[in-house]
Design an enzyme around this catalytic site. Structure first.
Site, short mmCIF file in Angstrom:
data_model
loop_
_atom_site.label_atom_id
_atom_site.label_comp_id
_atom_site.label_asym_id
_atom_site.label_seq_id
_atom_site.Cartn_x
_atom_site.Cartn_y
_atom_site.Cartn_z
N CYS A 217 0.83 -1.19 0.00
CA CYS A 217 0.00 0.00 0.00
C CYS A 217 0.88 1.26 0.00
O CYS A 217 1.83 1.37 0.76
CB CYS A 217 -0.97 0.09 1.18
SG CYS A 217 -2.12 -1.28 1.24
N ARG B 238 4.15 -0.27 -4.67
CA ARG B 238 3.83 -0.79 -3.34
C ARG B 238 2.53 -1.59 -3.32
O ARG B 238 2.20 -2.22 -2.31
CB ARG B 238 3.71 0.36 -2.34
CG ARG B 238 4.97 1.17 -2.19
CD ARG B 238 4.78 2.28 -1.18
NE ARG B 238 4.61 1.75 0.15
CZ ARG B 238 5.60 1.49 1.00
NH1 ARG B 238 6.84 1.71 0.64
NH2 ARG B 238 5.34 1.01 2.19
N TRP C 283 -2.47 -2.86 -1.79
CA TRP C 283 -2.14 -4.28 -1.91
C TRP C 283 -3.09 -4.97 -0.93
O TRP C 283 -3.00 -4.78 0.28
CB TRP C 283 -0.69 -4.54 -1.54
CG TRP C 283 -0.27 -5.95 -1.76
CD1 TRP C 283 0.11 -6.51 -2.95
CD2 TRP C 283 -0.18 -7.00 -0.78
NE1 TRP C 283 0.42 -7.83 -2.77
CE2 TRP C 283 0.26 -8.17 -1.45
CE3 TRP C 283 -0.42 -7.07 0.59
CZ2 TRP C 283 0.45 -9.38 -0.78
CZ3 TRP C 283 -0.23 -8.28 1.25
CH2 TRP C 283 0.21 -9.41 0.55
N ASN D 131 -2.17 1.68 5.60
CA ASN D 131 -1.23 0.66 5.16
C ASN D 131 -0.93 -0.21 6.38
O ASN D 131 -0.58 0.32 7.43
CB ASN D 131 0.06 1.33 4.66
CG ASN D 131 1.16 0.35 4.38
OD1 ASN D 131 0.91 -0.81 4.09
ND2 ASN D 131 2.40 0.81 4.48
N GLY D 132 -1.11 -1.53 6.25
CA GLY D 132 -0.81 -2.42 7.38
C GLY D 132 -2.01 -3.30 7.69
O GLY D 132 -2.92 -3.44 6.87
N GLU E 183 17.69 -17.85 -6.81
CA GLU E 183 17.31 -16.49 -7.21
C GLU E 183 16.79 -16.47 -8.65
O GLU E 183 15.80 -15.80 -8.95
CB GLU E 183 18.53 -15.56 -7.02
CG GLU E 183 18.36 -14.13 -7.48
CD GLU E 183 17.25 -13.35 -6.76
OE1 GLU E 183 16.66 -13.85 -5.79
OE2 GLU E 183 16.94 -12.25 -7.24
N LYS F 282 13.00 -15.25 -9.67
CA LYS F 282 12.74 -14.19 -10.66
C LYS F 282 11.74 -14.70 -11.71
O LYS F 282 10.83 -13.99 -12.11
CB LYS F 282 14.04 -13.77 -11.35
CG LYS F 282 14.95 -12.92 -10.53
CD LYS F 282 14.46 -11.50 -10.42
CE LYS F 282 14.72 -10.80 -9.13
NZ LYS F 282 14.45 -11.34 -7.86
N GLU G 298 8.14 -15.05 -10.19
CA GLU G 298 7.41 -13.83 -9.87
C GLU G 298 7.10 -12.99 -11.12
O GLU G 298 6.10 -12.29 -11.15
CB GLU G 298 8.11 -12.99 -8.79
CG GLU G 298 9.40 -12.33 -9.17
CD GLU G 298 9.96 -11.44 -8.02
OE1 GLU G 298 11.17 -11.26 -7.99
OE2 GLU G 298 9.19 -10.93 -7.19
N HIS H 208 18.78 -37.00 -5.42
CA HIS H 208 18.00 -37.39 -4.24
C HIS H 208 16.51 -37.13 -4.42
O HIS H 208 15.77 -37.12 -3.45
CB HIS H 208 18.53 -36.65 -3.00
CG HIS H 208 19.96 -36.96 -2.71
ND1 HIS H 208 20.38 -38.20 -2.27
CD2 HIS H 208 21.09 -36.21 -2.84
CE1 HIS H 208 21.70 -38.19 -2.12
NE2 HIS H 208 22.14 -36.99 -2.47
N LYS I 191 6.11 -4.31 -3.65
CA LYS I 191 7.55 -4.15 -3.47
C LYS I 191 7.96 -4.30 -2.02
O LYS I 191 8.97 -4.89 -1.71
CB LYS I 191 7.94 -2.75 -3.99
CG LYS I 191 9.41 -2.43 -3.87
CD LYS I 191 10.18 -3.19 -4.90
CE LYS I 191 11.66 -2.95 -4.83
NZ LYS I 191 12.41 -4.00 -5.52
O1 M6R Z 1 12.73 -5.05 0.99
P1 M6R Z 1 13.27 -6.42 1.28
O2 M6R Z 1 14.63 -6.64 0.71
O3 M6R Z 1 13.23 -6.76 2.74
O4 M6R Z 1 12.27 -7.41 0.53
C1 M6R Z 1 12.39 -8.79 0.68
C2 M6R Z 1 11.57 -9.53 -0.36
O5 M6R Z 1 10.21 -9.21 -0.22
C3 M6R Z 1 12.01 -9.19 -1.79
O6 M6R Z 1 13.36 -9.46 -1.98
C4 M6R Z 1 11.18 -10.02 -2.81
O7 M6R Z 1 11.46 -11.36 -2.67
C5 M6R Z 1 11.44 -9.53 -4.24
N1 M6R Z 1 10.20 -9.26 -4.90
C6 M6R Z 1 12.14 -10.51 -5.10
O8 M6R Z 1 12.40 -10.01 -6.38
#
Ligand code: M6R
Length: 612
Positions: A2, A27, A75, A101-102, A482, A486, A489, A505, A607
């Site tokens: 948010c 956000r 969000w 927000n929250g 990672e 990527k 997402e 395994h 984000k």
């Molecule tokens: O702001 P932060 O680094 O604490 O965020 C952590 C994760 O939410 C963030 O890295 C998320 O996994 C990304 N969308 C990945 O690309």
């Protein structure tokens, strides 16, 4: 999670707020809304979907030109992403508008109380209780909006940033925060409130970060901050160092591509001033060196991509300092009753500095007596403020939801800290040589970006794959994780990262003819690791996998086993993630583009994740 904007001043408040929301859309983008005060009445527009839908609504149904407004981009947590759950939420008497927000954890109890007293609810959100409670509090004779908000905040549990306006106070915006971010932008005869400075950076760079449990009254010519009891609070101003271009696309199709291409600079900026005569200098690290000399264990805690940076850190820290190091998902950390004490250093890694899981892990660790070092990209954010010390990554603002340049700078920062620790503890390693290698990484990322074009064609090639597997060994394993994150997402594809040795395994059962397997190959001169991964490549090829090999430019052994070959510059094994992750970022962004998805704002995500 948010985005919130508030404005009071001479400009068109609707324009300022909508422009601010555009910069905060990263956000959350499930719905957007705005409220102003016109002729003693709250007037609002809110629509499900991205900000563009609200903007179309405003074109057809404009708001009058006013000088006070609040706006929200959502969000969704409580209640689906529809028009009625969109913020602002309005009190039954139509006088109060609230954005939030929250999560208000005790909202059911408060809602039941309000239902009993006859209040009619218009949404399924937790936020709406605040609108009705505030309206009740304002019905007391001579009530002030800030007093009313303070009294309501005392009844709330959970995490919240609340920003409110009242029909009888057209020149006032009041905000409150607990656990979620809220920043004040100080202008000339105008003031701003926002979840992030990006919302007002085009108007002012002077900011105040609100502290925990504080309330702010914002007028065009004054800003007054108190605690929840109404006592004046100490605040400190700071200047935002990055400029408006940093928060814009600068000719790139997406923020993510821009941010990928900014990585050489981000690495260089993160190292700037921290290397002198091939030694690490961390002058602003607020740690007594005796603390660093006495710790006997490190636990890294983080989420998502930052967690992957933590996994890489473990290899570097243990190898260079010989201090045992564990890495733990922040969302799990405090719930398993971890053993903590003053000899254990916690490193909390977070781009935003607001991730609730990481923040809660940080608080818990400090309560148990451990010292916390934050590695963070966002100046003034909550995690560094609540830590014992911070090392900022200097990636600049990262707008795309998928983290790229923040990840690379997190990895660089853990190298810097690990080498600093080794230095402080009198390591006999050739630290100067290692520091030189780290200094070379910015130029090496540049080389990868110069030769990235063929990676883009791979996306078209594999766009119909039902699954993509990533394998690696040593630090190549977190890189595999990672790469898979990527792709999940951004391209909504099934993707998994595995330690290559684990394939046999179980996961090898996933291999069938045509399955793309992306292999992160360790440097050829690391012969033990290299031989092992060559065997793993053969195992998957024998079962029909298509291999996409990410390997050093001089590695001619793997060539014969590659259906597709992506070259990266040579570097020591421990530093290789900084270059090997780049093609995986580009592959995922390109895959999303090929599939027609939104690269910067993937579905269901936000984000900054400020709920647990
Ligand atoms: O702001 P932060 O680094 O604490 O965020 C952590 C994760 O939410 C963030 O890295 C998320 O996994 C990304 N969308 C990945 O690309």
């Amino acid at each position: 999670m948010c985005g919130i904007v508030g404005y009071v001043g001479p400009q068109s408040a609707t324009k300022v707020v909508i422009d601010g929301l555009r910069r905060l859309e990263y956000r959350g983008y499930d719905s957007a809304g705005i409220a102003t005060i016109q002729d003693g009445l709250i007037t609002f527009r809110k629509r499900a979907g991205k900000l563009g839908i609200l903007e179309s609504e405003l074109e057809q149904n404009p708001l009058l030109n006013t000088h006070t407004a609040i706006g929200h981009t959502r969000w969704a947590t409580h209640g689906g992403p529809n028009d009625s759950n969109a913020h602002p939420h309005i009190s039954a008497d139509g006088k109060v508008a609230v954005i939030h927000n929250g999560i208000i954890e005790n909202f059911t109890e408060l809602k039941n109380e309000l239902l009993k007293s006859g209040v009619d609810f218009q949404s399924e959100t937790d936020t709406e209780v605040v609108a009705h409670l505030l309206s009740e509090a304002m019905n007391v004779k001579d009530a002030e909006l800030a007093d009313a908000l303070r009294s309501v905040c005392k009844r709330l549990r959970g995490a919240f940033t609340l920003v409110v306006v009242h029909a009888d106070h057209p020149d006032l915006v009041v905000g409150a925060r607990r656990n979620s971010p809220l920043v004040v932008g100080l202008g000339t005869a105008e003031n701003f409130l926002a979840s992030d400075v990006a919302a007002f950076i085009e108007h002012t760079r002077t900011a105040i970060e609100l502290g925990q449990d504080q309330v702010v009254e914002l007028r065009a010519d004054s800003v007054h901050v108190t605690d929840f009891d109404g006592n004046a609070a100490q605040t400190s101003q700071y200047e935002v160092t990055w400029d408006i271009q940093a928060a814009e696309k600068s000719g790139y199709d997406t923020f993510m591509l821009k941010e990928i291409n900014e990585q050489p600079k981000a690495v260089a900026d993160t190292l700037l001033g921290r290397i002198r005569d091939n030694h690490i200098v961390l002058d602003d690290l607020k740690f007594d060196l005796d603390v660093l000399k006495s710790i006997d264990k490190i636990i890294i805690t983080a989420c998502g991509t930052a967690y992957h940076a933590g996994l890489i850190a473990k290899y570097a820290i243990e190898h260079w300092t010989r201090i045992p190091c564990e890495v733990e998902l922040a969302s799990e950390f405090r719930y398993r009753d971890p053993v903590l004490n003053e000899k254990i250093l916690i490193i909390a890694i977070s781009q935003s500095g607001e991730t609730m899981d990481t923040l809660m892990a940080t608080r818990y660790a400090r309560e148990q007596g451990s010292k916390v070092l934050a590695i963070c990209n966002t100046q003034g954010s909550t995690i560094p403020r609540e830590s014992d010390a911070v090392i900022y990554t200097h990636a600049g603002p990262e707008i795309a939801v998928a983290s790229t340049k923040a990840f690379i700078t997190q990895v660089i920062t853990v190298y810097v800290f690990a080498l600093f620790l080794a230095q402080v503890r009198g390591s006999s390693m050739d630290i100067e040589a290692l520091v030189r290698e780290v200094s070379d990484m910015s130029a090496k990322v540049d080389v990868v970006l110069d030769t990235i074009e063929p990676v883009k064609q791979l996306a078209e090639q594999f766009k119909d794959a039902s699954s993509v597997l990533f394998i690696g060994r040593h630090v190549g394993f977190p890189v595999a994780l990672e790469g898979a994150l990527k792709l999940k997402e951004l391209a909504y594809m099934h993707a998994e990262g595995f330690a290559a040795g684990e394939l046999k395994h179980g996961p090898i059962a996933l291999i069938e003819p045509g399955v793309p397997v992306i292999v992160i190959v360790p440097p050829a001169k690391d012969s033990v690791l290299h031989e092992k991964i060559v065997s793993n490549i053969q195992e998957v090829r024998a079962r029909g996998a298509k291999t996409i090999i990410v390997a050093e430019e001089n590695d001619d052994i793997v060539e014969q086993f590659a259906d597709y070959l992506i070259r990266i510059p040579q570097c020591p094994t421990l530093l290789q993630p900084v270059v090997s992750v780049v093609p995986l970022q580009v592959f995922a962004a390109e895959m999303a583009t090929v599939k027609g998805y939104d690269v910067d704002q993937p579905r269901n995500l936000a984000k900054s994740v400020t709920v647990e």
